[in-house]
Design a protein around this motif. Structure first.
Motif, PDB file in Angstrom:
ATOM      1  N   THR A  43       0.841  -1.199   0.000  1.00  0.00           N
ATOM      2  CA  THR A  43       0.000   0.000   0.000  1.00  0.00           C
ATOM      3  C   THR A  43       0.874   1.246   0.000  1.00  0.00           C
ATOM      4  O   THR A  43       0.603   2.214  -0.725  1.00  0.00           O
ATOM      5  CB  THR A  43      -0.934   0.020   1.230  1.00  0.00           C
ATOM      6  N   ASP A  44       1.944   1.226   0.796  1.00  0.00           N
ATOM      7  CA  ASP A  44       2.933   2.311   0.781  1.00  0.00           C
ATOM      8  C   ASP A  44       3.467   2.530  -0.632  1.00  0.00           C
ATOM      9  O   ASP A  44       3.552   3.665  -1.109  1.00  0.00           O
ATOM     10  CB  ASP A  44       4.107   1.961   1.707  1.00  0.00           C
ATOM     11  N   SER A  45       3.828   1.435  -1.286  1.00  0.00           N
ATOM     12  CA  SER A  45       4.390   1.498  -2.632  1.00  0.00           C
ATOM     13  C   SER A  45       3.406   2.122  -3.620  1.00  0.00           C
ATOM     14  O   SER A  45       3.765   3.001  -4.424  1.00  0.00           O
ATOM     15  CB  SER A  45       4.779   0.089  -3.086  1.00  0.00           C
ATOM     16  N   CYS A  46       2.158   1.692  -3.560  1.00  0.00           N
ATOM     17  CA  CYS A  46       1.130   2.213  -4.463  1.00  0.00           C
ATOM     18  C   CYS A  46       0.818   3.685  -4.184  1.00  0.00           C
ATOM     19  O   CYS A  46       0.589   4.475  -5.112  1.00  0.00           O
ATOM     20  CB  CYS A  46      -0.148   1.383  -4.349  1.00  0.00           C
ATOM     21  N   LEU A  47       0.826   4.072  -2.909  1.00  0.00           N
ATOM     22  CA  LEU A  47       0.574   5.473  -2.558  1.00  0.00           C
ATOM     23  C   LEU A  47       1.708   6.376  -3.037  1.00  0.00           C
ATOM     24  O   LEU A  47       1.469   7.503  -3.482  1.00  0.00           O
ATOM     25  CB  LEU A  47       0.386   5.612  -1.043  1.00  0.00           C
ATOM     26  N   LEU A  48       2.942   5.889  -2.954  1.00  0.00           N
ATOM     27  CA  LEU A  48       4.076   6.658  -3.481  1.00  0.00           C
ATOM     28  C   LEU A  48       3.939   6.842  -4.988  1.00  0.00           C
ATOM     29  O   LEU A  48       4.260   7.917  -5.524  1.00  0.00           O
ATOM     30  CB  LEU A  48       5.389   5.951  -3.147  1.00  0.00           C
ATOM     31  N   ALA A  49       3.430   5.817  -5.676  1.00  0.00           N
ATOM     32  CA  ALA A  49       3.193   5.928  -7.118  1.00  0.00           C
ATOM     33  C   ALA A  49       2.081   6.938  -7.407  1.00  0.00           C
ATOM     34  O   ALA A  49       2.191   7.753  -8.339  1.00  0.00           O
ATOM     35  CB  ALA A  49       2.830   4.561  -7.697  1.00  0.00           C
ATOM     36  N   ALA A  50       1.013   6.905  -6.605  1.00  0.00           N
ATOM     37  CA  ALA A  50      -0.091   7.858  -6.775  1.00  0.00           C
ATOM     38  C   ALA A  50       0.386   9.293  -6.555  1.00  0.00           C
ATOM     39  O   ALA A  50      -0.014  10.213  -7.277  1.00  0.00           O
ATOM     40  CB  ALA A  50      -1.227   7.521  -5.806  1.00  0.00           C
ATOM     41  N   MET A  51       1.252   9.490  -5.573  1.00  0.00           N
ATOM     42  CA  MET A  51       1.803  10.820  -5.299  1.00  0.00           C
ATOM     43  C   MET A  51       2.695  11.293  -6.442  1.00  0.00           C
ATOM     44  O   MET A  51       2.718  12.482  -6.788  1.00  0.00           O
ATOM     45  CB  MET A  51       2.574  10.807  -3.981  1.00  0.00           C
ATOM     46  N   ALA A  52       3.439  10.369  -7.046  1.00  0.00           N
ATOM     47  CA  ALA A  52       4.286  10.725  -8.191  1.00  0.00           C
ATOM     48  C   ALA A  52       3.427  11.125  -9.394  1.00  0.00           C
ATOM     49  O   ALA A  52       3.745  12.093 -10.103  1.00  0.00           O
ATOM     50  CB  ALA A  52       5.192   9.552  -8.552  1.00  0.00           C
ATOM     51  N   ILE A  53       2.334  10.389  -9.614  1.00  0.00           N
ATOM     52  CA  ILE A  53       1.411  10.734 -10.706  1.00  0.00           C
ATOM     53  C   ILE A  53       0.795  12.107 -10.460  1.00  0.00           C
ATOM     54  O   ILE A  53       0.661  12.917 -11.381  1.00  0.00           O
ATOM     55  CB  ILE A  53       0.314   9.652 -10.833  1.00  0.00           C
ATOM     56  N   ASP A  54       0.442  12.380  -9.200  1.00  0.00           N
ATOM     57  CA  ASP A  54      -0.115  13.683  -8.843  1.00  0.00           C
ATOM     58  C   ASP A  54       0.866  14.808  -9.169  1.00  0.00           C
ATOM     59  O   ASP A  54       0.494  15.835  -9.735  1.00  0.00           O
ATOM     60  CB  ASP A  54      -0.460  13.700  -7.351  1.00  0.00           C
ATOM     61  N   ARG A  55       2.140  14.644  -8.817  1.00  0.00           N
ATOM     62  CA  ARG A  55       3.161  15.666  -9.100  1.00  0.00           C
ATOM     63  C   ARG A  55       3.378  15.805 -10.604  1.00  0.00           C
ATOM     64  O   ARG A  55       3.590  16.921 -11.101  1.00  0.00           O
ATOM     65  CB  ARG A  55       4.488  15.300  -8.420  1.00  0.00           C
ATOM     66  N   TYR A  56       3.314  14.692 -11.328  1.00  0.00           N
ATOM     67  CA  TYR A  56       3.469  14.728 -12.787  1.00  0.00           C
ATOM     68  C   TYR A  56       2.363  15.567 -13.433  1.00  0.00           C
ATOM     69  O   TYR A  56       2.640  16.439 -14.268  1.00  0.00           O
ATOM     70  CB  TYR A  56       3.455  13.307 -13.339  1.00  0.00           C
ATOM     71  N   VAL A  57       1.128  15.332 -13.017  1.00  0.00           N
ATOM     72  CA  VAL A  57      -0.002  16.087 -13.582  1.00  0.00           C
ATOM     73  C   VAL A  57       0.096  17.561 -13.190  1.00  0.00           C
ATOM     74  O   VAL A  57      -0.123  18.454 -14.010  1.00  0.00           O
ATOM     75  CB  VAL A  57      -1.350  15.490 -13.111  1.00  0.00           C
ATOM     76  N   ALA A  58       0.449  17.833 -11.921  1.00  0.00           N
ATOM     77  CA  ALA A  58       0.525  19.215 -11.432  1.00  0.00           C
ATOM     78  C   ALA A  58       1.575  20.030 -12.177  1.00  0.00           C
ATOM     79  O   ALA A  58       1.370  21.223 -12.449  1.00  0.00           O
ATOM     80  CB  ALA A  58       0.826  19.219  -9.933  1.00  0.00           C
ATOM     81  N   ILE A  59       2.696  19.403 -12.531  1.00  0.00           N
ATOM     82  CA  ILE A  59       3.794  20.142 -13.175  1.00  0.00           C
ATOM     83  C   ILE A  59       3.699  20.099 -14.703  1.00  0.00           C
ATOM     84  O   ILE A  59       3.958  21.104 -15.371  1.00  0.00           O
ATOM     85  CB  ILE A  59       5.154  19.574 -12.698  1.00  0.00           C
ATOM     86  N   CYS A  60       3.316  18.958 -15.237  1.00  0.00           N
ATOM     87  CA  CYS A  60       3.315  18.793 -16.702  1.00  0.00           C
ATOM     88  C   CYS A  60       1.989  19.169 -17.365  1.00  0.00           C
ATOM     89  O   CYS A  60       1.965  19.460 -18.555  1.00  0.00           O
ATOM     90  CB  CYS A  60       3.679  17.352 -17.057  1.00  0.00           C
ATOM     91  N   ASP A  61       0.906  19.145 -16.618  1.00  0.00           N
ATOM     92  CA  ASP A  61      -0.409  19.496 -17.192  1.00  0.00           C
ATOM     93  C   ASP A  61      -1.225  20.285 -16.164  1.00  0.00           C
ATOM     94  O   ASP A  61      -2.316  19.854 -15.755  1.00  0.00           O
ATOM     95  CB  ASP A  61      -1.145  18.219 -17.600  1.00  0.00           C
ATOM     96  N   PRO A  62      -0.717  21.447 -15.724  1.00  0.00           N
ATOM     97  CA  PRO A  62      -1.356  22.181 -14.619  1.00  0.00           C
ATOM     98  C   PRO A  62      -2.762  22.684 -14.938  1.00  0.00           C
ATOM     99  O   PRO A  62      -3.588  22.822 -14.032  1.00  0.00           O
ATOM    100  CB  PRO A  62      -0.394  23.349 -14.370  1.00  0.00           C
TER     101      PRO A  62
END
Length: 310
Positions: A111-130
């Motif tokens: 679950t930790d691993s999947c949440l870290l992936a979700a957080m990375a996707i969130d940062r990707y969208v925030a920076i690359c497609d704001p």
């Protein structure tokens, strides 16, 4: 009948722990009790700060609050039993207790691993497609990501626990670790572990590597976007936002890959130290990493402290 008798001989396992020297037990007890209390306190403060600050009600901090909750559960699965064994002459864990610990170890760890992936996707969208961030990272999608992270991890853990439960254990019941992990347990089995080995090398690798690939892809795209940013202030802000998350990912996955991407036969006592990295150390350091390197979290924690004083 022979199989039943051989299986019934093992009703409990002996956890060797971190040291067999009697004089080391009390210092280790004090050390890990301190680490455990710091972990619980730090992660609770993160959860309360996010809950109490309206400015932290964003997808990134939504996932961070659940990461902190998972870290509390993760360490609670391991450390209390360690503390008991440090002060006990008989360092045992029942067969059922061992399988239960292993189940929650993998459930919360993944679950930790999947949440870290979700957080990375969130940062990707925030920076690359704001401009589409609010639409893409909606409350509905965040809850779906969270539900998937939890259910997927528990199903993965259940699969490996059930496969382990079908094995026969006889002769030695000494686990070369401070917890019930799958590799030391497979080494103790006196029946065929072929199905377990194949499952670990196929489904297990997919479960381990897929979130890491999502994180890697997200950060490659984020790095490209940051390098294209003309503003130095914009670059600093992007690096500041992603730096803490990247540090946590490196610590967590570094120790996991060291342990689990090696042959079962090469699993030794030295790997116990590496196991501490992703099971205990990362959970303790996460609150410090996210609060010390994140201005929003610093502000949220200050607000929380001011509320407590008033």
């Amino acid at each position: 009948m022979e199989r039943v008798n051989r299986t019934s001989n093992i009703s409990e396992f002996i956890l060797l722990g971190l040291s067999s020297w009697p004089e080391d037990q009390k210092p280790l007890f004090v050390l890990f009790l301190t680490v455990y209390l710091i972990t619980i306190t730090g992660n609770l403060l993160i959860i309360l700060a996010i809950h109490c600050d309206p400015q932290l009600q964003t997808p990134m901090y939504f996932f961070l609050s659940f990461l902190s909750f998972t870290d509390i559960c993760f360490t609670t699965t391991i450390v209390p039993k360690m503390l008991v064994n440090f002060l006990s002459k008989k360092k045992t864990i029942s067969y059922a207790g061992c399988l239960t610990q292993m189940y929650f170890l993998y459930a919360f760890g993944n679950t930790d691993s999947c949440l870290l992936a979700a957080m990375a996707i969130d940062r990707y969208v925030a920076i690359c497609d704001p401009f589409h961030y609010v639409t893409i990272m909606s409350h509905h999608r965040c809850f779906l990501l969270l539900a998937f992270s939890c259910s997927f991890s528990h199903l993965h853990s259940l699969l490996h626990t059930l496969l382990l439960n079908r094995l026969t254990f006889c002769d030695s019941n000494v686990i070369q670790n401070f917890l019930c992990d799958i590799n030391p347990l497979l080494k103790l089995s006196c029946s065929s572990t072929l199905i377990n080995d194949v499952t670990i090398k196929t489904e297990g690798v997919v479960v381990l590597v897929t979130p890491f690939l999502c994180i890697s892809f997200s950060y490659v795209r984020i790095l490209i976007a940051i390098l294209k940013t003309p503003s130095a202030a914009g670059k600093r802000k992007a690096f500041s936002t992603c730096g803490s998350h990247f540090t946590v990912v490196t610590l967590f996955y570094g120790s996991i890959f060291y342990i689990y991407l090696q042959p079962l036969s090469s699993y030794t006592v030295r790997d116990r130290v590496a196991t501490i990295g992703y099971t205990i150390l990362s959970s303790m350091l996460n609150p410090f990493i996210y609060s010390l390197r994140n201005k929003d979290m610093k502000r949220g924690l200050k607000k929380l402290m001011c509320k407590r004083k008033s």
